[in-house]
Design a protein around this motif. Structure first.
Motif, short mmCIF file in Angstrom:
data_model
loop_
_atom_site.label_atom_id
_atom_site.label_comp_id
_atom_site.label_asym_id
_atom_site.label_seq_id
_atom_site.Cartn_x
_atom_site.Cartn_y
_atom_site.Cartn_z
N GLN A 17 0.83 -1.20 0.00
CA GLN A 17 0.00 0.00 0.00
C GLN A 17 0.86 1.25 0.00
N VAL A 20 1.93 1.87 -3.50
CA VAL A 20 0.81 2.41 -4.30
C VAL A 20 0.64 3.90 -4.01
N GLU A 21 0.61 4.26 -2.73
CA GLU A 21 0.39 5.66 -2.36
C GLU A 21 1.54 6.54 -2.84
N VAL A 24 1.15 7.01 -6.63
CA VAL A 24 0.06 7.95 -6.94
C VAL A 24 0.53 9.39 -6.75
N GLU A 28 0.98 11.95 -9.91
CA GLU A 28 0.20 13.19 -9.91
C GLU A 28 1.11 14.41 -10.07
N TYR A 32 3.26 10.28 -15.45
CA TYR A 32 3.64 8.86 -15.46
C TYR A 32 5.04 8.64 -16.03
N LEU A 62 -0.66 0.69 -10.88
CA LEU A 62 -1.98 1.26 -11.16
C LEU A 62 -3.08 0.21 -11.16
N HIS A 65 -5.06 -3.52 -7.22
CA HIS A 65 -6.17 -4.25 -6.61
C HIS A 65 -6.96 -5.09 -7.61
N ASP A 106 -9.35 1.50 -4.28
CA ASP A 106 -9.22 1.85 -5.69
C ASP A 106 -10.00 3.13 -6.00
N LEU A 111 -6.94 5.88 -6.94
CA LEU A 111 -6.19 5.10 -7.93
C LEU A 111 -6.98 4.93 -9.23
N LEU A 114 -6.93 8.19 -11.29
CA LEU A 114 -5.61 8.41 -11.88
C LEU A 114 -5.38 7.46 -13.05
N ARG A 115 -5.79 6.21 -12.89
CA ARG A 115 -5.60 5.21 -13.95
C ARG A 115 -6.34 5.61 -15.22
#
Length: 202
Positions: A17, A20-21, A24, A28, A32, A62, A65, A106, A111, A114-115
């Motif tokens: 996690q 992931v954070e 992100v 942002e 990417y 991305l 999950h 998600d 997420l 953003l994806r």
């Protein structure tokens, strides 16, 4: 009753996690293409080697999950009870995926938004998104066919799953693209599910 995860599993989940954070935040801020795996790992305070224990490539963050959602849906289909119809089972599986999208972060963690935003401009992510979608659809169709071997053939199972997954995914994407918040996106996904449910065979 669900088993309480051990300390090692909890640490693994927290590290995943954190990655992931961190990704992100960096995506942002820098976009990417401007972010490296090493930067994501450093921001999460882990090594690059640890990153690759959790994800095969940068873009996989991305979809952190996605596999969990598919596994939950397959399990829901396998729980078919006596007298249940394919429509009943498919609705339960879809609802479970929607709940995981919310509970797993998600939607609430940003997420999904953003994806969708990045996929609109990064060809590699568009390709991975399509690959993930087709793979999930095939896996769910196979599970539904196996749950109803005397009622569904491959074509019918694929059509039912394709209609449901396509509607829910399209509703979520449309809501995200217009800037809806997490709760509104979840509601849009349920609307898509309900629209398809009305047309499923009784």
């Amino acid at each position: 009753m669900a088993e309480t995860p051990g300390l090692r599993e909890l640490k693994k989940r927290r590290t995943r996690q954190a990655l992931v954070e961190a990704a992100v935040r960096l995506f942002e801020r820098k976009g990417y293409e401007g972010v490296t795996v090493a930067e994501i790992a450093a921001a999460a305070e882990v090594s690059t080697r640890t990153f690759f224990l959790h994800f095969q490539a940068k873009e996989d963050v991305l979809f952190a999950h996605a596999d969990v959602r598919v596994d939950l849906a397959v399990a829901a289909i396998a729980e078919r009870g006596p007298g249940e119809r394919p429509a009943d089972v498919l609705l339960r599986a879809t609802e479970r995926m929607i709940l995981e999208a919310w509970d797993g972060g998600d939607l609430s963690g940003g997420l999904a938004a953003l994806r969708v935003r990045l996929a609109a401009s990064v060809p590699a992510l568009q390709a991975r998104l399509l690959q993930r979608y087709l793979g999930a659809r095939a896996e769910l169709a196979r599970a539904l066919r196996e749950a109803f071997p005397d009622e569904l053939d491959e074509v019918t199972a694929s059509a039912l799953v394709g209609a449901m997954v396509g509607a829910v995914g399209a509703a979520a994407t449309a809501a995200l693209e217009r800037g809806d918040g997490p709760a509104e996106v979840r509601d849009a996904m349920r609307r898509g599910m309900e629209l398809v449910a009305r047309s499923l065979p009784a």
